[in-house]
Design a protein around this motif. Structure first.
Motif, PDB file in Angstrom:
ATOM      1  N   PRO A  46       0.807  -1.235   0.000  1.00 28.46           N
ATOM      2  CA  PRO A  46       0.000   0.000   0.000  1.00 28.46           C
ATOM      3  C   PRO A  46       0.832   1.273   0.000  1.00 28.46           C
ATOM      4  O   PRO A  46       0.434   2.270  -0.605  1.00 28.46           O
ATOM      5  CB  PRO A  46      -0.819  -0.133   1.283  1.00 28.46           C
ATOM      6  CG  PRO A  46      -0.890  -1.599   1.547  1.00 28.46           C
ATOM      7  CD  PRO A  46       0.422  -2.158   1.074  1.00 28.46           C
ATOM      8  N   ARG A  47       1.997   1.224   0.661  1.00 25.99           N
ATOM      9  CA  ARG A  47       2.820   2.432   0.747  1.00 25.99           C
ATOM     10  C   ARG A  47       3.304   2.899  -0.618  1.00 25.99           C
ATOM     11  O   ARG A  47       3.463   4.102  -0.857  1.00 25.99           O
ATOM     12  CB  ARG A  47       4.006   2.159   1.672  1.00 25.99           C
ATOM     13  CG  ARG A  47       4.949   3.340   1.824  1.00 25.99           C
ATOM     14  CD  ARG A  47       6.125   2.966   2.700  1.00 25.99           C
ATOM     15  NE  ARG A  47       7.102   4.040   2.777  1.00 25.99           N
ATOM     16  CZ  ARG A  47       8.291   3.945   3.386  1.00 25.99           C
ATOM     17  NH1 ARG A  47       8.618   2.807   4.003  1.00 25.99           N
ATOM     18  NH2 ARG A  47       9.122   4.966   3.402  1.00 25.99           N
TER      19      ARG A  47
ATOM     20  N   VAL B  82      -2.992  12.498  -4.356  1.00 25.24           N
ATOM     21  CA  VAL B  82      -4.393  12.106  -4.515  1.00 25.24           C
ATOM     22  C   VAL B  82      -4.577  10.635  -4.165  1.00 25.24           C
ATOM     23  O   VAL B  82      -5.463  10.270  -3.372  1.00 25.24           O
ATOM     24  CB  VAL B  82      -4.882  12.388  -5.953  1.00 25.24           C
ATOM     25  CG1 VAL B  82      -6.294  11.835  -6.153  1.00 25.24           C
ATOM     26  CG2 VAL B  82      -4.862  13.882  -6.244  1.00 25.24           C
ATOM     27  N   THR B  83      -3.754   9.772  -4.741  1.00 30.09           N
ATOM     28  CA  THR B  83      -3.865   8.333  -4.470  1.00 30.09           C
ATOM     29  C   THR B  83      -3.511   8.025  -3.028  1.00 30.09           C
ATOM     30  O   THR B  83      -4.181   7.200  -2.376  1.00 30.09           O
ATOM     31  CB  THR B  83      -2.950   7.545  -5.425  1.00 30.09           C
ATOM     32  OG1 THR B  83      -3.198   7.950  -6.773  1.00 30.09           O
ATOM     33  CG2 THR B  83      -3.188   6.054  -5.294  1.00 30.09           C
ATOM     34  N   ARG B  84      -2.480   8.655  -2.522  1.00 30.13           N
ATOM     35  CA  ARG B  84      -2.051   8.393  -1.144  1.00 30.13           C
ATOM     36  C   ARG B  84      -3.157   8.765  -0.157  1.00 30.13           C
ATOM     37  O   ARG B  84      -3.421   8.020   0.804  1.00 30.13           O
ATOM     38  CB  ARG B  84      -0.773   9.181  -0.858  1.00 30.13           C
ATOM     39  CG  ARG B  84      -0.138   8.880   0.481  1.00 30.13           C
ATOM     40  CD  ARG B  84       1.291   9.385   0.499  1.00 30.13           C
ATOM     41  NE  ARG B  84       1.384  10.813   0.195  1.00 30.13           N
ATOM     42  CZ  ARG B  84       2.518  11.414  -0.174  1.00 30.13           C
ATOM     43  NH1 ARG B  84       3.618  10.700  -0.294  1.00 30.13           N
ATOM     44  NH2 ARG B  84       2.545  12.708  -0.419  1.00 30.13           N
TER      45      ARG B  84
ATOM     46  N   LEU C  12      -7.626   7.056   3.432  1.00 28.97           N
ATOM     47  CA  LEU C  12      -8.984   7.274   3.927  1.00 28.97           C
ATOM     48  C   LEU C  12      -9.956   6.155   3.569  1.00 28.97           C
ATOM     49  O   LEU C  12     -10.925   5.919   4.304  1.00 28.97           O
ATOM     50  CB  LEU C  12      -9.524   8.598   3.372  1.00 28.97           C
ATOM     51  CG  LEU C  12      -8.800   9.879   3.810  1.00 28.97           C
ATOM     52  CD1 LEU C  12      -9.398  11.087   3.124  1.00 28.97           C
ATOM     53  CD2 LEU C  12      -8.854  10.045   5.328  1.00 28.97           C
ATOM     54  N   LEU C  13      -9.703   5.467   2.449  1.00 35.22           N
ATOM     55  CA  LEU C  13     -10.688   4.517   1.940  1.00 35.22           C
ATOM     56  C   LEU C  13     -10.211   3.084   1.884  1.00 35.22           C
ATOM     57  O   LEU C  13     -11.011   2.188   1.594  1.00 35.22           O
ATOM     58  CB  LEU C  13     -11.131   4.945   0.519  1.00 35.22           C
ATOM     59  CG  LEU C  13     -11.594   6.392   0.357  1.00 35.22           C
ATOM     60  CD1 LEU C  13     -11.839   6.701  -1.111  1.00 35.22           C
ATOM     61  CD2 LEU C  13     -12.840   6.639   1.179  1.00 35.22           C
ATOM     62  N   GLY C  14      -8.927   2.852   2.130  1.00 35.83           N
ATOM     63  CA  GLY C  14      -8.398   1.514   1.968  1.00 35.83           C
ATOM     64  C   GLY C  14      -7.751   1.359   0.604  1.00 35.83           C
ATOM     65  O   GLY C  14      -7.928   2.174  -0.296  1.00 35.83           O
ATOM     66  N   ARG C  15      -7.005   0.251   0.459  1.00 37.57           N
ATOM     67  CA  ARG C  15      -6.194   0.093  -0.744  1.00 37.57           C
ATOM     68  C   ARG C  15      -7.031   0.000  -2.021  1.00 37.57           C
ATOM     69  O   ARG C  15      -6.753   0.691  -2.999  1.00 37.57           O
ATOM     70  CB  ARG C  15      -5.321  -1.151  -0.611  1.00 37.57           C
ATOM     71  CG  ARG C  15      -4.398  -1.390  -1.796  1.00 37.57           C
ATOM     72  CD  ARG C  15      -3.510  -2.583  -1.561  1.00 37.57           C
ATOM     73  NE  ARG C  15      -2.609  -2.802  -2.681  1.00 37.57           N
ATOM     74  CZ  ARG C  15      -1.710  -3.790  -2.742  1.00 37.57           C
ATOM     75  NH1 ARG C  15      -1.600  -4.616  -1.710  1.00 37.57           N
ATOM     76  NH2 ARG C  15      -0.939  -3.924  -3.785  1.00 37.57           N
TER      77      ARG C  15
END
Length: 487
Positions: free
Chosen positions: A40-41, A140-142, A147-150
């Motif tokens: 995810p990072r 934006v993606t980070r 906030l929403l999960g992967r």
């Protein structure tokens, strides 16, 4: 022994490792490290890398085919080229000797000068723009992933990268707002993380990108005050600084560099001379729906981040310029990070709504937004990457390039759109019909059904009655004329 470790020859007892030896990787360690790169990072960075590749492919292949759509790329290259050689940013395409700071206040272009000095080409500007747009996908993606999960976050991030606003901007030459898009994205990410100092630091440089973006910086300052629910000194300073910078730039700096002593674009807003502007209501409504519906399913309206979009939209409502409306060109790119981050901000609250249908709508919205972006892409610039002809260089472009290469370095050239991007890196280029009495060494123009080489020669004689021109050649729908003497 030469091995990293030694084993006793008797009793089978392992010996101690030799001093200074490097132990072999533990089983599975390499696989673990490789898997971490796709964790995810790193999702935002891989997303940005993929977007850079497709963005640069679109603009680079278009440049290769000599399919430039306006004179803007040439204007910005002239300004960056001047900065690269430590000169005032004169863009002769806007008129001989015109300082670009008297047209739009964009000193941020200086940042491209070192790279351009090493790689002097219009393609350098297109590459930089692709990088900047792709970079904006990181915050934006980070933010969406956090906030929403992967899965949902990645859907929002990819939908942002494929958004029609970015695609249209990538496809329309180069513009200074490429710097504004990541600045706004990083500033809003900082706001959502409660990092007020970082938000102010990202927003403040907007005043150096374009004269109107000082108001956008001020809006970000107001947003910080609303989110913090207290008086943040730096945010108050940003509001004051942004508004003051816009006023000073429009009232003093630009007129000082402008030959007319004023701001040329006043006549495109309600404060200009002439009849009051008529807002194209139906076009305005369609544009607003394009901004909010396929990008956020209207859910962005539930986030205070949308406040940052108001200055840009406000300029449009008081403008009399029809080009500012619609979904073409680059005018909507700065709004894309605002809308998508507003979506990411509104979704978590909507997912816990007391109304089941609202929760269901929010649950499916990231996938729906991504699906909308993919569906729209079939009619947008990225769709060209699926066509085999996009990767073949047209023979006409090759022939035109060879012809234009006959114009020597340092020559003065009068040109129209197609030849410009092949000339501004090594010649002094003027826009056709706007040389202000200068008889250029060469003229390079497009040929059409109603304009052949002989007609281009006749037109040149009318524009420059005291100069004598001859035809150098015609190839790939381009003709080149050379001044051979004076009358």
């Amino acid at each position: 022994m030469d091995t990293a470790t030694a084993t006793a020859t008797s009793g089978g007892t392992p010996a101690l490792p030799v001093a200074g030896a490097v132990p072999a990787p533990a089983p599975g360690r390499l696989r673990t490290r490789a898997a971490a790169l796709f964790g995810p990072r790193f999702v935002p960075y891989w997303t940005a890398a993929a977007l850079f590749a497709v963005f640069f492919a679109v603009s680079g292949l278009r440049f290769r085919a000599m399919a430039t759509s306006s004179w803007d790329l040439g204007i910005f290259e002239q300004a960056v080229r001047a900065y690269a050689h430590l000169r005032a940013p004169v863009a002769d395409l806007k008129g001989p000797g015109t300082n670009i700071l008297g047209d739009h206040f964009s000193p941020v272009l200086m940042l491209l000068a070192p790279v351009y000095r090493v790689f002097p080409s219009a393609l350098t500007l297109l590459c930089a723009q692709a990088f900047l747009f792709a970079l904006s996908a990181v915050p934006v993606t980070r933010t969406a992933v956090r906030l929403l999960g992967r899965a949902r976050g990645l859907a929002v991030g990819v939908a942002y990268g494929l958004s029609w606003g970015l695609q249209k901007a990538v496809d329309f030459d180069f513009h200074e707002i490429a710097f504004a898009v990541p600045l706004i994205a990083f500033a809003l990410e900082a706001v959502l993380r409660g990092r007020w100092t970082a938000a102010v630091c990202w927003a403040a440089p907007l005043v150096l990108v374009k004269e109107d973006l000082g108001v956008t910086a001020a809006a970000i300052g107001v947003l910080v005050l609303l989110r913090a629910r207290r008086a943040v000194p730096l945010a108050v300073a940003l509001v004051t600084f942004g508004l003051a910078a816009t006023a000073v730039t429009l009232g003093m700096i630009i007129p000082a560099f402008n030959g007319s002593g004023s701001y040329d674009y006043w006549n495109k807003i309600g404060g200009g001379t002439g009849p009051a502007p008529r807002i194209p209501f139906d076009t305005a409504v369609r544009t607003l729906l394009w901004l909010l519906l396929p990008t956020s399913g209207l859910l962005a309206l539930r986030s205070p981040l949308l406040l940052v979009a108001l200055p840009t939209i406000g300029w449009r409502f008081i403008s009399r310029e029809p080009h500012y409306w619609g979904i073409d060109w680059h005018y909507n790119a700065v709004l894309m990070p605002v809308v998508f981050l507003a979506l990411a901000d509104a979704l978590p609250r909507t997912l816990v709504s007391t109304r089941p249908w609202v929760r269901s709508y929010a649950h499916h919205l990231p996938a729906a937004v991504l699906a909308a972006a993919l569906a729209l892409t079939t009619t947008l610039p990225l769709a060209r990457l699926t066509e085999s002809g996009t990767y073949r260089k047209p023979p006409a472009a090759t022939a035109a390039e060879h012809l234009l290469e006959r114009i020597p370095n340092g020559a003065t050239v009068e040109a129209d759109i197609r030849p410009i991007s092949r000339l501004t890196d090594h010649t002094r280029v003027f826009w056709i019909g706007d040389t202000q009495g200068i008889a250029p060494d060469y003229i390079a123009v497009e040929l059409h059904d109603d304009r052949k080489a002989e007609q281009a020669l006749e037109d040149a004689r009318k524009r420059h009655p005291k100069a004598v021109y001859g035809i150098v050649g015609a190839a790939g729908d381009v003709t080149v004329l050379q001044r051979t003497g004076r009358l």
